[in-house]
Design an enzyme around this catalytic site. Sequence first.
Site, PDB file in Angstrom:
ATOM      1  CE1 TYR A  48      25.699  30.779  14.941  1.00  0.00           C
ATOM      2  CE2 TYR A  48      24.764  31.285  12.792  1.00  0.00           C
ATOM      3  CZ  TYR A  48      24.765  30.537  13.959  1.00  0.00           C
ATOM      4  OH  TYR A  48      23.840  29.560  14.139  1.00  0.00           O
TER       5      TYR A  48
ATOM      6  CD  GLU B 151      29.349  28.298  16.656  1.00  0.00           C
ATOM      7  OE1 GLU B 151      30.419  27.703  16.405  1.00  0.00           O
ATOM      8  OE2 GLU B 151      28.240  27.919  16.249  1.00  0.00           O
TER       9      GLU B 151
ATOM     10  CG  ASP C 171      17.897  28.972  39.311  1.00  0.00           C
ATOM     11  OD1 ASP C 171      17.755  30.183  39.063  1.00  0.00           O
ATOM     12  OD2 ASP C 171      17.344  28.078  38.637  1.00  0.00           O
TER      13      ASP C 171
ATOM     14  CB  THR D   7      16.093  34.083  33.885  1.00  0.00           C
ATOM     15  OG1 THR D   7      15.390  34.314  35.101  1.00  0.00           O
ATOM     16  CG2 THR D   7      15.961  32.644  33.480  1.00  0.00           C
TER      17      THR D   7
ATOM     18  CE  LYS E  94      11.708  33.305  35.823  1.00  0.00           C
ATOM     19  NZ  LYS E  94      12.895  32.680  35.202  1.00  0.00           N
TER      20      LYS E  94
ATOM     21  NE  ARG F 276      11.546  35.001  28.392  1.00  0.00           N
ATOM     22  CZ  ARG F 276      10.319  34.482  28.574  1.00  0.00           C
ATOM     23  NH1 ARG F 276       9.257  35.252  28.463  1.00  0.00           N
ATOM     24  NH2 ARG F 276      10.162  33.229  28.879  1.00  0.00           N
TER      25      ARG F 276
HETATM   26  N1  DSN Z   1       8.810  29.459  34.076  1.00  0.00           N
HETATM   27  C1  DSN Z   1       9.458  30.191  35.121  1.00  0.00           C
HETATM   28  C2  DSN Z   1       8.528  30.477  36.252  1.00  0.00           C
HETATM   29  O1  DSN Z   1       7.384  30.775  35.960  1.00  0.00           O
HETATM   30  O2  DSN Z   1       8.916  30.447  37.400  1.00  0.00           O
HETATM   31  C3  DSN Z   1      10.665  29.514  35.586  1.00  0.00           C
HETATM   32  O3  DSN Z   1      11.359  28.981  34.531  1.00  0.00           O
END
Ligand code: DSN
Length: 411
Positions: free
Chosen positions: A50, A52, A196, A222, A225, A231
Amino acid sequence: MLEQIKDQPILELINQESRRQIDELELIASENYASPAVLAALATPLANKYSEGYSGKRYYGGNHIIDDIENLAIERAKQLFNAEHVNVQPLSGSPANLAAYLAILEPGDTVLGLRLDHGGHLSHGHPINISGRLFKFVQYEVDATTGRLNMDQVRQVAHQAKPKLIVAGFSAYSREIDWAGFKSIADEVGALTMADISHTAGLIAGRQLSNPTNIVDIVTTTTHKTLRGPRGAIIMSTTKLAKAIDRAVFPGLQGGPHDHVTAAKAIAFGEALQPAFQDYARQVIANAQLLAEQLQAKNYDIVSGGTDNHLLVIDLTKQGLAGRQAEEALQKAGLSVSRSTVPGDQRPPLNPSGIRLGTAAITTRGFGSAEIKQTANWLHQALVNHADDNYLADIKQQVTQLGRRLPPPSL
Ligand code: DSN
């Protein structure tokens, strides 16, 4: 590592999913295969801790090593994106966006975001999402004829709405973004700007698309991707907004960061800093463009007429197919895709008019032009024969053969 799992039902399901990932082709634009090193970091004792707070200012003891890990992740992300400030604690994309909003907005403030069915994201102000419930989002659209953003239209909406923040960033938009254009519109109306880049972060880090950091005020992304990490998410900002961003993430929104994920993010950033990652990003785009050309030659309508990044949205109206029908048929052929709305879609979101394809994952497996042409043929054959389960099973066998020849690196 898996030999430690004695829980047979779970072990069997994990093995089934691993086999599926080898035997099928992942064409979902938001997915990728993290490296073995990234996956290994996720299964370490760092998960027990932990932490924080932030480096040197934690609310729990025993965090001197975690501090070093988090600092390393921050330094690498700064180098990768040329960012002034980075917070590596956001648990995923939607919490990162919410934290960014909380840092600079008050409930009820007006914000501009792209409509979900025009390629935006739920967290960019959809009424069902907390973003749309807390803030007064005004949605801009892509141009009805070109399927592309028209900055004059964005400007018009901005001047009418007078937002406090303009969000630029997308889940299903295949064209380069004019970040400076968004910034200048924001300046005209006295708004802040947020990008974003969740979908394209790897292509930006790989120097193939333009980088909004140092143009806009806040960048969220994120990490799993095109960036090919674990993740999770990060928020980048100007030094001026650093304190507000950090306070919004913790204690504003989240509790303890996931330290094993932070380590995996640091590894992924280290991988993306290697010259080979630029070759990967270049190939992702080349593959997406070839896939779009191949499908267009087979008479498919690609929204906006093509792609500048890793994704393409196919409008199946002309084929008389709905997105869900197509997604299900392709799944039977071992081709994993996601249904997608198209701009101005007349169909409901659960069964929209299109499908979205992406090349980030298959490029990680080593796909080049020969495999892309083969994939385009399979997609076409499966869509034409969508009602013939035997035909689809036959394609699946061929897909599996290719999948086993080019397995994901972690499997
Ligand atoms: N779920 C993602 C996508 O497929 O674009 C975005 O959060």
